[in-house]
Design a protein around this motif. Structure first.
Motif, short mmCIF file in Angstrom:
data_model
loop_
_atom_site.label_atom_id
_atom_site.label_comp_id
_atom_site.label_asym_id
_atom_site.label_seq_id
_atom_site.Cartn_x
_atom_site.Cartn_y
_atom_site.Cartn_z
N ALA A 157 0.85 -1.32 -0.03
CA ALA A 157 -0.08 0.10 -0.06
C ALA A 157 0.78 1.19 -0.10
N MET A 158 1.83 1.29 0.78
CA MET A 158 2.87 2.28 0.86
C MET A 158 3.46 2.77 -0.63
N THR A 159 3.49 1.69 -1.47
CA THR A 159 4.23 2.12 -2.87
C THR A 159 2.79 2.62 -3.80
N LEU A 160 1.86 2.55 -3.22
CA LEU A 160 0.57 2.90 -4.10
C LEU A 160 0.11 4.29 -3.70
N GLY A 161 0.29 4.74 -2.42
CA GLY A 161 -0.36 5.87 -2.14
C GLY A 161 0.62 6.54 -0.87
N GLN A 162 0.13 7.74 -0.34
CA GLN A 162 0.80 8.15 0.89
C GLN A 162 0.26 7.53 1.98
N ARG A 163 -1.27 7.84 2.14
CA ARG A 163 -1.86 7.30 3.14
C ARG A 163 -2.97 6.08 2.90
N PHE A 164 -2.80 5.12 3.82
CA PHE A 164 -3.62 3.79 3.49
C PHE A 164 -4.62 3.72 4.69
N GLY A 165 -5.67 3.31 4.31
CA GLY A 165 -6.83 2.73 5.25
C GLY A 165 -7.00 1.56 5.25
N ILE A 166 -7.19 0.98 6.33
CA ILE A 166 -7.39 -0.36 6.56
C ILE A 166 -8.91 -0.65 7.08
N ILE A 167 -9.59 -1.84 6.25
CA ILE A 167 -10.85 -2.13 6.21
C ILE A 167 -10.82 -3.43 7.23
N SER A 168 -11.19 -3.25 8.38
CA SER A 168 -11.35 -4.52 9.58
C SER A 168 -12.41 -5.21 9.39
N ILE A 169 -12.59 -6.31 9.87
CA ILE A 169 -14.02 -6.99 9.87
C ILE A 169 -14.81 -6.36 11.14
N LEU A 170 -14.10 -6.20 12.25
CA LEU A 170 -14.62 -5.98 13.47
C LEU A 170 -13.68 -4.81 14.41
N THR B 161 -11.36 -11.66 -0.10
CA THR B 161 -10.60 -11.73 -1.11
C THR B 161 -11.60 -11.39 -2.65
N ALA B 162 -12.66 -11.71 -2.45
CA ALA B 162 -13.69 -11.85 -3.82
C ALA B 162 -13.96 -10.39 -4.09
N PHE B 163 -13.65 -9.54 -3.31
CA PHE B 163 -14.44 -8.01 -3.47
C PHE B 163 -13.22 -6.96 -4.04
N ARG B 164 -11.92 -7.39 -4.18
CA ARG B 164 -10.94 -6.14 -4.42
C ARG B 164 -11.18 -5.59 -5.59
N SER B 165 -11.57 -6.25 -6.78
CA SER B 165 -11.74 -5.47 -8.12
C SER B 165 -12.91 -4.64 -7.92
N ASP B 166 -14.16 -5.30 -7.62
CA ASP B 166 -15.24 -4.53 -7.79
C ASP B 166 -15.21 -3.27 -6.76
N LEU B 167 -14.65 -3.44 -5.56
CA LEU B 167 -14.61 -2.35 -4.51
C LEU B 167 -13.60 -1.33 -5.26
N GLU B 168 -12.31 -1.69 -5.76
CA GLU B 168 -11.33 -0.81 -6.45
C GLU B 168 -12.08 0.03 -7.66
N ASN B 169 -12.93 -0.53 -8.25
CA ASN B 169 -13.77 0.06 -9.44
C ASN B 169 -14.72 1.00 -8.84
N HIS B 170 -15.35 0.86 -7.48
CA HIS B 170 -16.41 1.66 -7.03
C HIS B 170 -15.55 2.95 -6.32
N LEU B 171 -14.67 2.55 -5.79
CA LEU B 171 -13.74 4.00 -5.02
C LEU B 171 -13.01 4.54 -5.87
N GLY B 172 -12.50 4.06 -6.98
CA GLY B 172 -11.60 4.72 -7.94
C GLY B 172 -10.15 5.03 -7.18
N ILE B 173 -9.76 4.20 -6.36
CA ILE B 173 -8.66 4.15 -5.91
C ILE B 173 -8.08 2.95 -5.90
N PRO B 174 -6.52 2.70 -5.42
CA PRO B 174 -6.15 1.28 -5.38
C PRO B 174 -6.69 0.54 -4.32
N VAL B 175 -6.98 -0.62 -4.26
CA VAL B 175 -7.33 -1.32 -3.18
C VAL B 175 -6.58 -2.71 -3.29
N VAL B 176 -5.82 -3.00 -2.08
CA VAL B 176 -4.95 -3.97 -1.98
C VAL B 176 -5.64 -5.32 -1.36
#
Length: 223
Positions: free
Chosen positions: A104-117, A184-199
């Protein structure tokens, strides 16, 4: 020789998702890639006790594979047993949390994490702090869905869109990490929705494992 991607929980549907996520990478690998399930693990790793409890069986599982392994990937976002497995094994060992943060740090300056809980966040914060990169973390926000609940794809993706948008627009993250191997199944769809890299962490760690195997081969060729 094989790159073993080991899911430390016992949920086969999570392992199946990991297998699908890394499948496109097999063509780039010098060796086979095999996703495995730790049968002794809990259905989901959601607490520190879960993390600590899988270390011993995980080490035993990987010890039995040592002679046929090119590398190991620990496919849980808490990276259980990462340091211990690196100590035990002579092979490259990658953890998906560490690999995803480095990617993530090679793709942007500030990364966010989506946790389960919500209860996952303190554990993640300790890890990001130990890596020394808290200043690059925009925020860590939860879906409030357990590992088994992630199998409900419509509900999960709806929550991913909401939390991902909050990280992008509220926390000003310019790259987002999916903080569980069950996403794992959601990376591409979420990246398309957000318009930013999703790791996707399993992909990030497997890519590093492929690179490490290639690097080792190059070093051997130079001898």
């Amino acid at each position: 020789m094989t790159i073993y991607v080991v899911n430390p929980n016992s949920s086969q549907h999570v392992t199946d998702g990991i297998n699908r996520a890394v499948d496109p990478m097999r063509a780039a690998s010098l060796v086979p890639i095999e996703a495995r399930t730790l049968a002794e693990g809990p259905p989901g790793i959601e607490t520190q006790a879960n993390v600590d409890g899988v270390v011993v069986p995980l080490l035993a599982h990987c010890a039995a594979l040592e002679e046929s392994a090119s590398a190991f990937v620990i496919a849980c976002y808490s990276d259980p047993g990462l340091a211990a497995l690196r100590e035990q094994s002579t092979r490259p060992v990658l953890g998906i949390a560490e690999a995803s943060i480095l990617t993530a740090m090679t793709l942007g300056q500030r990364f966010g994490i989506i946790s389960i809980l919500s209860k996952s966040i303190p554990r993640h914060m300790r890890y990001v702090g130990a890596m020394g990169v808290l200043d690059r973390l925009a925020a860590d926000q939860p879906l409030e869905l357990g590992v088994l609940e992630l199998a409900d794809e419509a509900r999960t993706f709806d929550r991913l869109k909401t939390v991902g948008t909050n990280l992008r627009d509220g926390a000003m993250a310019d790259v987002v990490i999916l903080g569980c191997a069950g996403m794992t199944a959601f990376r591409s769809d979420l990246e398309n929705h957000l318009g930013i890299p999703v790791v996707e962490p399993c992909q990030a760690a497997t890519a590093m494992a492929i690179g490490r195997v290639a690097l080792q081969t190059t070093r051997k060729d130079k001898k």
